[in-house]
Design a protein around this motif. Structure first.
Motif, PDB file in Angstrom:
ATOM      1  N   ALA A 104       0.830  -1.206   0.000  1.00  0.00           N
ATOM      2  CA  ALA A 104       0.000   0.000   0.000  1.00  0.00           C
ATOM      3  C   ALA A 104       0.864   1.256   0.000  1.00  0.00           C
ATOM      4  O   ALA A 104       0.593   2.217  -0.733  1.00  0.00           O
ATOM      5  CB  ALA A 104      -0.916  -0.008   1.231  1.00  0.00           C
ATOM      6  N   GLY A 105       1.928   1.253   0.819  1.00  0.00           N
ATOM      7  CA  GLY A 105       2.812   2.413   0.871  1.00  0.00           C
ATOM      8  C   GLY A 105       3.521   2.659  -0.444  1.00  0.00           C
ATOM      9  O   GLY A 105       3.655   3.795  -0.891  1.00  0.00           O
ATOM     10  N   GLY A 106       3.975   1.590  -1.094  1.00  0.00           N
ATOM     11  CA  GLY A 106       4.667   1.729  -2.376  1.00  0.00           C
ATOM     12  C   GLY A 106       3.760   2.252  -3.470  1.00  0.00           C
ATOM     13  O   GLY A 106       4.133   3.144  -4.241  1.00  0.00           O
ATOM     14  N   ILE A 107       2.541   1.719  -3.540  1.00  0.00           N
ATOM     15  CA  ILE A 107       1.574   2.163  -4.559  1.00  0.00           C
ATOM     16  C   ILE A 107       1.233   3.631  -4.350  1.00  0.00           C
ATOM     17  O   ILE A 107       1.185   4.426  -5.306  1.00  0.00           O
ATOM     18  CB  ILE A 107       0.307   1.295  -4.516  1.00  0.00           C
ATOM     19  CG1 ILE A 107       0.627  -0.134  -4.971  1.00  0.00           C
ATOM     20  CG2 ILE A 107      -0.797   1.902  -5.390  1.00  0.00           C
ATOM     21  CD1 ILE A 107      -0.524  -1.111  -4.781  1.00  0.00           C
ATOM     22  N   ALA A 108       0.976   4.003  -3.094  1.00  0.00           N
ATOM     23  CA  ALA A 108       0.629   5.391  -2.788  1.00  0.00           C
ATOM     24  C   ALA A 108       1.756   6.342  -3.184  1.00  0.00           C
ATOM     25  O   ALA A 108       1.514   7.410  -3.759  1.00  0.00           O
ATOM     26  CB  ALA A 108       0.322   5.529  -1.300  1.00  0.00           C
ATOM     27  N   ALA A 109       2.995   5.968  -2.881  1.00  0.00           N
ATOM     28  CA  ALA A 109       4.139   6.823  -3.188  1.00  0.00           C
ATOM     29  C   ALA A 109       4.344   6.988  -4.694  1.00  0.00           C
ATOM     30  O   ALA A 109       4.711   8.066  -5.167  1.00  0.00           O
ATOM     31  CB  ALA A 109       5.403   6.261  -2.547  1.00  0.00           C
ATOM     32  N   CYS A 110       4.118   5.929  -5.459  1.00  0.00           N
ATOM     33  CA  CYS A 110       4.261   6.023  -6.921  1.00  0.00           C
ATOM     34  C   CYS A 110       3.222   6.969  -7.521  1.00  0.00           C
ATOM     35  O   CYS A 110       3.520   7.732  -8.443  1.00  0.00           O
ATOM     36  CB  CYS A 110       4.135   4.635  -7.549  1.00  0.00           C
ATOM     37  SG  CYS A 110       5.594   3.602  -7.306  1.00  0.00           S
ATOM     38  N   VAL A 130      10.769   2.955  -8.826  1.00  0.00           N
ATOM     39  CA  VAL A 130      11.436   1.844  -8.130  1.00  0.00           C
ATOM     40  C   VAL A 130      11.863   2.290  -6.729  1.00  0.00           C
ATOM     41  O   VAL A 130      11.631   1.587  -5.729  1.00  0.00           O
ATOM     42  CB  VAL A 130      12.657   1.346  -8.924  1.00  0.00           C
ATOM     43  CG1 VAL A 130      13.387   0.245  -8.153  1.00  0.00           C
ATOM     44  CG2 VAL A 130      12.240   0.837 -10.302  1.00  0.00           C
ATOM     45  N   TYR A 131      12.478   3.480  -6.665  1.00  0.00           N
ATOM     46  CA  TYR A 131      12.943   3.983  -5.377  1.00  0.00           C
ATOM     47  C   TYR A 131      11.785   4.198  -4.403  1.00  0.00           C
ATOM     48  O   TYR A 131      11.875   3.835  -3.228  1.00  0.00           O
ATOM     49  CB  TYR A 131      13.712   5.292  -5.579  1.00  0.00           C
ATOM     50  CG  TYR A 131      14.117   5.939  -4.273  1.00  0.00           C
ATOM     51  CD1 TYR A 131      15.151   5.399  -3.511  1.00  0.00           C
ATOM     52  CD2 TYR A 131      13.454   7.064  -3.787  1.00  0.00           C
ATOM     53  CE1 TYR A 131      15.515   5.973  -2.298  1.00  0.00           C
ATOM     54  CE2 TYR A 131      13.809   7.637  -2.584  1.00  0.00           C
ATOM     55  CZ  TYR A 131      14.831   7.093  -1.846  1.00  0.00           C
ATOM     56  OH  TYR A 131      15.180   7.653  -0.641  1.00  0.00           O
ATOM     57  N   GLN A 132      10.697   4.788  -4.904  1.00  0.00           N
ATOM     58  CA  GLN A 132       9.559   5.060  -4.030  1.00  0.00           C
ATOM     59  C   GLN A 132       8.917   3.777  -3.520  1.00  0.00           C
ATOM     60  O   GLN A 132       8.469   3.710  -2.372  1.00  0.00           O
ATOM     61  CB  GLN A 132       8.516   5.908  -4.769  1.00  0.00           C
ATOM     62  CG  GLN A 132       8.938   7.339  -5.034  1.00  0.00           C
ATOM     63  CD  GLN A 132       9.147   8.142  -3.760  1.00  0.00           C
ATOM     64  OE1 GLN A 132       8.564   7.852  -2.726  1.00  0.00           O
ATOM     65  NE2 GLN A 132       9.999   9.154  -3.827  1.00  0.00           N
TER      66      GLN A 132
END
Length: 310
Positions: free
Chosen positions: A10-16, A76-78
């Motif tokens: 969830a955190g990765g998707i939100a950040a992208c 990728v980084y986010q």
């Protein structure tokens, strides 16, 4: 609460989603930070005079592609950084709170700050090679170059060139500054967000929903930028250097301040604020929504015992 794996996703998707909107401001911020590097004010030429002037000249000379250089690497980084930051924060916080106070529901500012910093440092260390390449891709300009120029065809080419020329050590150049920078930001981002959220609910009677998430994220984003920008400037310069222009964090800090003045570490602050405010708002607001969605999926697909394990 989602599982650790669910919170990571969830955190990765939100950040992208957030970085898609704010990436152009990050490009301008990096170029402003590198502009006039180790030059006195009288010597330095201002090719970029601010946030909007920077956007204007990049669009005129390089088109939209110039503003969005390194976007794929940023994704990728986010995914790595914010997946770790949002995914590990709550397990760290609840574990430490349980160990210290015997109750994971207690809110301790010290534990919250430490958990935010630790989760951010983990993410920064894991994603450092990608942030390194992203910084170099964004700083490159065939028309108005500032700082050292690195010409990579894409992120993969950049990683390959760095590895061939400097080995694994080269890929992790500046990782110490990245960990300090992200530790500063992470130590205040989530604690400030949840602090603002609790106060808005208690004192203004706000209820769970987009308005509360927006207000809490705005407060968090401003505080993050104030704490994060000086180490962010140092990190950008360490990442972008060729050879050993700087011997480390403190050497870079000393050379920057002694040559360019004490305010040099705040170069690009308003570009950073223009990036971090919407980025924080979108990341934390989207994280709330993606966490809800993932919780629903997990409740349907996973048993209680399996959710506890992952």
């Amino acid at each position: 609460m989602s599982t650790t794996t669910g919170a990571f996703v969830a955190g990765g998707i939100a950040a992208c989603g957030a970085v898609t909107v704010t990436h152009s401001f990050e490009t301008v911020k990096i170029r402003l930070q590198l502009q006039g590097e180790l030059q006195s004010k009288s010597e330095a030429v201002k090719k970029y005079r601010g946030v909007f002037h920077g956007i204007k000249v990049i669009l005129q000379n390089e088109g939209p592609r110039g503003l969005f250089r390194g976007l794929g690497t940023a994704y990728v980084y986010q995914m790595i950084l914010n997946g770790c930051r949002l995914g590990f924060y709550e397990p760290l916080r609840s574990g430490l709170t349980s160990a210290i106070f015997g109750n994971s529901q207690i809110q301790s500012l010290g534990v919250n700050v430490f958990s935010g910093a630790a989760s951010g440092v983990l993410g920064a260390a894991a994603g450092s090679p990608f942030f390194l390449v992203k910084t170099r891709l964004q700083s490159y300009s065939p028309f108005l170059p500032v700082g050292t120029q690195h010409h990579y065809r894409n992120a993969v080419d950049g990683l390959r060139q760095i590895y061939r020329g400097e080995g694994v050590k080269g890929l992790y150049r500046g990782v110490g500054a990245a960990m300090v920078r992200t530790g500063f930001g992470s130590s205040v981002q989530l604690p400030t967000y949840f602090f603002a959220k609790r106060r808005l609910i208690r004192h203004l009677g706000m209820e769970e929903g987009p308005a509360l998430h927006l207000a809490s994220s705005t407060a968090s984003g401003f505080v993050v930028c104030c704490f994060m920008h000086p180490p962010d400037t140092i990190m950008s310069r360490l990442y972008n250097q060729t050879g050993n222009l700087y011997n480390g964090i403190f050497d870079c800090l000393y050379k920057t301040i002694s040559t360019e003045g004490p305010l040099a570490i705040y170069k690009g602050f308003f570009a950073h604020l223009a990036r971090i405010l919407p980025h924080t708002i979108l990341t934390l607001t989207l994280a709330e929504q993606t966490n809800k969605l993932i919780r629903k999926v997990e409740e349907r697909l996973l048993s209680d015992s399996l959710r506890a394990k992952v």
